[in-house]
Design an enzyme around this catalytic site. Structure first.
Site, PDB file in Angstrom:
ATOM      1  N   HIS A  44       0.821  -1.211   0.000  1.00 24.77           N
ATOM      2  CA  HIS A  44       0.000   0.000   0.000  1.00 24.77           C
ATOM      3  C   HIS A  44       0.861   1.269   0.000  1.00 24.77           C
ATOM      4  O   HIS A  44       0.598   2.187   0.783  1.00 24.77           O
ATOM      5  CB  HIS A  44      -0.904   0.036   1.239  1.00 24.77           C
ATOM      6  CG  HIS A  44      -2.078  -0.882   1.189  1.00 24.77           C
ATOM      7  ND1 HIS A  44      -2.929  -1.068   2.261  1.00 24.77           N
ATOM      8  CD2 HIS A  44      -2.567  -1.661   0.201  1.00 24.77           C
ATOM      9  CE1 HIS A  44      -3.881  -1.928   1.932  1.00 24.77           C
ATOM     10  NE2 HIS A  44      -3.681  -2.309   0.685  1.00 24.77           N
TER      11      HIS A  44
ATOM     12  N   HIS B 180      -8.449  -0.255   3.303  1.00 25.56           N
ATOM     13  CA  HIS B 180      -7.682  -0.559   2.095  1.00 25.56           C
ATOM     14  C   HIS B 180      -7.783   0.665   1.196  1.00 25.56           C
ATOM     15  O   HIS B 180      -8.684   1.489   1.348  1.00 25.56           O
ATOM     16  CB  HIS B 180      -8.271  -1.770   1.372  1.00 25.56           C
ATOM     17  CG  HIS B 180      -8.130  -3.059   2.129  1.00 25.56           C
ATOM     18  ND1 HIS B 180      -7.333  -4.088   1.703  1.00 25.56           N
ATOM     19  CD2 HIS B 180      -8.699  -3.477   3.282  1.00 25.56           C
ATOM     20  CE1 HIS B 180      -7.410  -5.088   2.561  1.00 25.56           C
ATOM     21  NE2 HIS B 180      -8.232  -4.747   3.532  1.00 25.56           N
TER      22      HIS B 180
HETATM   23  C1  LIG Z   1      -0.971  -7.312  -3.796  1.00 31.22           C
HETATM   24  C2  LIG Z   1      -1.874  -6.151  -3.559  1.00 31.22           C
HETATM   25  C3  LIG Z   1      -3.047  -6.322  -2.826  1.00 31.22           C
HETATM   26  C4  LIG Z   1      -3.890  -5.251  -2.608  1.00 31.22           C
HETATM   27  N1  LIG Z   1      -5.101  -5.475  -1.997  1.00 31.22           N
HETATM   28  C5  LIG Z   1      -6.006  -4.475  -1.960  1.00 31.22           C
HETATM   29  C6  LIG Z   1      -7.341  -4.732  -1.518  1.00 31.22           C
HETATM   30  O1  LIG Z   1      -7.713  -5.863  -1.180  1.00 31.22           O
HETATM   31  N2  LIG Z   1      -8.207  -3.684  -1.472  1.00 31.22           N
HETATM   32  C7  LIG Z   1      -7.829  -2.421  -1.849  1.00 31.22           C
HETATM   33  O2  LIG Z   1      -8.655  -1.507  -1.773  1.00 31.22           O
HETATM   34  N3  LIG Z   1      -6.587  -2.159  -2.283  1.00 31.22           N
HETATM   35  C8  LIG Z   1      -5.675  -3.156  -2.379  1.00 31.22           C
HETATM   36  N4  LIG Z   1      -4.437  -2.913  -2.889  1.00 31.22           N
HETATM   37  C9  LIG Z   1      -4.056  -1.522  -3.207  1.00 31.22           C
HETATM   38  C10 LIG Z   1      -4.619  -0.940  -4.490  1.00 31.22           C
HETATM   39  O3  LIG Z   1      -4.855  -1.913  -5.463  1.00 31.22           O
HETATM   40  C11 LIG Z   1      -3.627   0.105  -5.001  1.00 31.22           C
HETATM   41  O4  LIG Z   1      -3.361   1.012  -3.961  1.00 31.22           O
HETATM   42  C12 LIG Z   1      -4.120   0.890  -6.207  1.00 31.22           C
HETATM   43  O5  LIG Z   1      -4.382   0.034  -7.299  1.00 31.22           O
HETATM   44  C13 LIG Z   1      -3.096   1.942  -6.615  1.00 31.22           C
HETATM   45  O6  LIG Z   1      -3.571   2.657  -7.743  1.00 31.22           O
HETATM   46  P1  LIG Z   1      -2.578   3.510  -8.624  1.00 31.22           P
HETATM   47  O7  LIG Z   1      -3.367   4.164  -9.694  1.00 31.22           O
HETATM   48  O8  LIG Z   1      -1.754   4.332  -7.739  1.00 31.22           O
HETATM   49  O9  LIG Z   1      -1.539   2.449  -9.239  1.00 31.22           O
HETATM   50  P2  LIG Z   1      -1.789   1.120 -10.062  1.00 31.22           P
HETATM   51  O10 LIG Z   1      -3.205   0.692 -10.006  1.00 31.22           O
HETATM   52  O11 LIG Z   1      -0.778   0.138  -9.579  1.00 31.22           O
HETATM   53  O12 LIG Z   1      -1.465   1.536 -11.558  1.00 31.22           O
HETATM   54  C14 LIG Z   1      -0.201   1.996 -12.000  1.00 31.22           C
HETATM   55  C15 LIG Z   1       0.004   1.558 -13.435  1.00 31.22           C
HETATM   56  O13 LIG Z   1       1.062   2.282 -14.041  1.00 31.22           O
HETATM   57  C16 LIG Z   1       1.856   1.406 -14.815  1.00 31.22           C
HETATM   58  N5  LIG Z   1       3.175   2.045 -14.923  1.00 31.22           N
HETATM   59  C17 LIG Z   1       4.095   2.244 -13.958  1.00 31.22           C
HETATM   60  N6  LIG Z   1       5.142   2.936 -14.442  1.00 31.22           N
HETATM   61  C18 LIG Z   1       4.873   3.191 -15.742  1.00 31.22           C
HETATM   62  C19 LIG Z   1       5.581   3.890 -16.774  1.00 31.22           C
HETATM   63  N7  LIG Z   1       6.739   4.502 -16.528  1.00 31.22           N
HETATM   64  N8  LIG Z   1       5.034   3.921 -17.997  1.00 31.22           N
HETATM   65  C20 LIG Z   1       3.839   3.328 -18.257  1.00 31.22           C
HETATM   66  N9  LIG Z   1       3.129   2.668 -17.308  1.00 31.22           N
HETATM   67  C21 LIG Z   1       3.645   2.613 -16.062  1.00 31.22           C
HETATM   68  C22 LIG Z   1       1.818   0.121 -14.033  1.00 31.22           C
HETATM   69  O14 LIG Z   1       2.191  -0.986 -14.828  1.00 31.22           O
HETATM   70  C23 LIG Z   1       0.374   0.079 -13.567  1.00 31.22           C
HETATM   71  O15 LIG Z   1      -0.463  -0.535 -14.501  1.00 31.22           O
HETATM   72  C24 LIG Z   1      -3.552  -3.964  -3.100  1.00 31.22           C
HETATM   73  C25 LIG Z   1      -2.376  -3.791  -3.826  1.00 31.22           C
HETATM   74  C26 LIG Z   1      -1.550  -4.863  -4.083  1.00 31.22           C
HETATM   75  C27 LIG Z   1      -0.312  -4.666  -4.900  1.00 31.22           C
END
Ligand SMILES: Cc1cc2nc3c(=O)[nH]c(=O)nc-3n(C[C@H](O)[C@H](O)[C@H](O)COP(=O)(O)OP(=O)(O)OC[C@H]3O[C@@H](n4cnc5c(N)ncnc54)[C@H](O)[C@@H]3O)c2cc1C
Ligand SMILES: *[C@@H]1O[C@H](CO)[C@@H](O)[C@H](O)[C@H]1NC(C)=O
Ligand SMILES: *[C@@H]1O[C@H](CO)[C@@H](O)[C@H](O)[C@H]1NC(C)=O
Length: 599
Positions: free
Chosen positions: A541, A584
């Protein structure tokens, strides 16, 4: 006049003919093209914003995603295979300090394609604190409970528990839900029918002062309740991710949005001038290939809390000292980039089931407790409150010395807000996720302290965009984080010793009384500390590395999510959430992204 009109039609149809849409795999199709909005990262934040922006057909949108499109891979869509994606290329698996790996989805949908599917919201006051951390710079009221609640409802498409699910213990207050948003939220069809989840709810509410709630999604979250999952209720064995919720329904329907997969953004391009103006994005793969695309209006960075600060640093936005040490030309000296990292720490308690007990179902698990200061520490609560108060300055000084905050004063301002939430507002300090089948096949509680005072860093170490940044959450740097971790584990152990939960388990198998002995407090503190240090894991997280905060606190973006000092560069992902919440993350981040798209 007639000629001009005709010319316009020609230009329009010409640009339509060239417009790219759908999933693109060939970077040459995108190279040299221009789009109104270029979004880096097709995860949670990126796909919400891409969907909402492309509702206006006159706007063109490109998403660049480092991973592939794995919506048909069962390691992604099957909710019963949680963790199967971790040891595959679908996971970034960033190494972090103390040998702990932080997982994150490298695939369309980002981490929502591999996460645990738990859908939870935090305490009202924690959303109101967003505006406080902006020093009140929130004219639209978006960064308050009211603003975030509305935005979270906009994302939600809820289906309440059916008779079968209600019999298993699930319940709802319809006032807290929307049934019409894109993200599918419901209870598992194969919900556990055994009485154990209800027993957990009963024991922790009757014997351990965590109030029982019918539905925790209305902003009163320091309770024990059944929580739904991000499962598609039209296609009930399938995960609802940002990809299936925000992309699948518009795929093939809109000519003005394209997603380029398997390409990583390597640099944001700027023209020289003040304020700094983003002109486009460079991208490529680790074989050294590089391409460029132009952004007519804005570049939106949604690469997640580890890669977003790394990309800003690679592009010359960050702490001047860090950039110079790596050999990056400084575009903007913005020291908060990559600082304020907050990650949580997980340990699991396990108990063996008595012979013949059948949980009767496949899950995922639904019941979660969020004990607050009083529930966690009982008669010691005021002593712990004093410990926090007496040590706040030392936590701040330590974080400043480690370069994890912009200054000790900034940290003190942030920590006062955090202290108020923890001590006076009664927010949950620990998550107790009641788990069936984990860690050792019987029953368990996955426990993590929610609101660390430890602050850490994400820092690039090289000009090579394919070298992972150094990730140092400084786990347990503030000792109170460890004290809360111990208290959460003691409580988790104790719930299994109270009837009726006690009647269906035999003995503790993780850690077990031979490893951490038992006593009237739930085990000696020194033994717990040792066991925690030996075995804790990251909760996956990470947040706050491009915090939405006042600049004097080390903020990177303001209330409009624009990077300070730029006029068209925004960040929309977990990196802008400035402080951990007692939940979460995903439900709140969907709200945050809906708010962002609204702007
Ligand atoms: C194992 C795990 C379990 C979790 N369990 C839960 C849960 O049960 N409930 C809950 O609410 N939350 C949970 N979370 C947390 C939640 O899923 C994340 O906090 C959330 O998805 C983050 O969103 P984001 O947009 O910041 O990043 P992400 O959804 O991770 O998206 C970032 C994207 O950017 C892409 N990327 C990165 N760098 C680059 C680049 N330079 N160029 C192009 N693309 C790039 C990545 O490949 C990815 O697809 C969990 C997370 C994980 C990893
Ligand atoms: C739990 O609470 C019930 C109801 O008050 C009580 O009867 C029982 O003895 C308690 N159990 C423990 C272990 O405290
Ligand atoms: C309460 O504090 C006392 C004194 O420090 C300590 O011995 C005891 O373990 C604490 N109990 C709990 C439940 O935290």
């Amino acid at each position: 006049m007639r000629t001009i009109f005709l010319l316009e039609i020609l230009v329009l149809s010409a640009s339509n003919a060239w417009a790219l849409s759908g999933i693109i795999t060939d970077p040459n199709q995108v190279n040299g093209q221009s789009f109104d909005y270029v979004i880096v990262g097709g995860g949670l934040g990126g796909l919400v914003v891409a969907n909402r922006l492309s509702e206006d057909s006159s706007i063109t949108v490109l998403v660049i995603e480092a991973g592939g499109d794995d919506r048909t891979n069962n390691k992604v869509y099957d909710p019963y295979q949680y963790s199967a994606a971790f040891s595959t290329p679908l996971n970034w698996a960033w190494p972090s300090s103390q040998g702990r790996t932080i997982n994150g989805g490298k695939t369309l949908g980002g981490s929502t394609s591999i996460n645990g599917l738990a859908q939870t919201r935090a305490q009202k006051d924690q959303y109101d604190a967003l505006a406080t951390l902006l020093n009140g710079d929130d004219a639209d009221g978006k960064w308050t409970w009211d603003g975030m609640f509305a935005a979270m409802l906009k994302s939600e498409g809820f289906s309440g528990p059916n008779d079968n699910q209600q019999a298993a213990g699930a319940s709802q207050n319809p006032a807290y839900h929307s049934t019409t948003g894109p993200l599918q939220v419901t209870y598992p069809d194969d919900i556990y029918q055994g009485p154990h989840q209800k027993y957990f709810k009963q024991v922790i509410s009757t014997n351990f002062s965590v109030p029982a709630s019918v539905d925790a999604d209305g902003g009163d979250a320091a309770v024990v309740a059944f929580h739904p999952n991000t499962i598609d209720w039209h296609d009930s064995d399938h995960r609802s991710s940002s990809a299936t919720a925000y992309w699948s329904p518009i795929e093939g329907q809109r000519e003005n949005i394209a997603i380029l997969i398997n390409q990583q953004a390597t640099k944001i391009l700027f023209n020289s001038g003040t304020p700094v103006h983003a002109t486009g994005v460079q991208f490529g793969t680790s074989d050294g290939s590089r391409y460029e695309v132009d952004a007519n209006r804005e570049v939106i960075v949604s690469a997640g809390a580890i890669q977003s600060p790394a990309l800003l640093q690679l592009s010359g936005i960050g702490d001047q000292g860090l950039l110079q040490s790596v050999g990056i030309d400084v575009v903007l000296d913005l020291p908060g980039v990559g600082k304020n990292l907050q990650e949580q720490t997980l340990d699991s308690i396990g108990w063996t089931l008595i012979d013949g007990f059948n949980p009767d179902g496949r899950g995922p698990s639904d019941c979660i407790a969020y004990p607050n200061l009083d529930a966690l520490f009982g008669s010691n609560a005021s002593a712990i409150a004093n410990t926090i108060d007496n040590n706040l300055q030392s936590y701040a000084d330590d974080a400043a010395q480690a370069g994890a905050v912009i200054s000790s004063d900034a940290a003190m301002s942030i920590f006062r807000i955090q202290q108020d939430l923890m001590v006076n507002k009664g927010v949950g300090l620990a998550e107790m996720f009641f788990d069936t089948g984990f860690p050792n096949g019987g029953l368990g509680v996955d426990m993590w302290q929610l609101l660390p005072f430890s602050r850490g860093t994400v820092s690039i170490t090289s000009t090579d965009p394919f070298t992972y940044p150094a990730v140092d959450p400084r786990y347990f740097a503030a000792d109170i984080d460890m004290q809360i971790q111990v208290a959460g584990l003691r409580l988790s152990r104790k719930v299994f010793q109270a009837a009726p939960l006690r009647s269906i388990v035999t003995s503790e198998n993780a850690p077990g009384f031979n490893t951490v002995s038992d006593d009237s407090d739930g085990g000696p503190e020194d033994q717990w500390r040792q066991w925690i240090l030996d075995g804790f894991a990251s909760v996956h997280h990470p947040i706050a590395t491009c915090s939405m905060m006042a600049q004097e606190y080390g903020g990177v973006v303001g209330s409009d999510l624009k990077v300070y000092g730029t006029d068209n560069l925004r960040v929309v992902d977990a990196s802008v959430l400035p402080m951990q919440i007692s939940a979460h993350l995903a439900a709140s981040l969907y709200g945050l992204a809906e708010n962002a798209a609204d702007m």
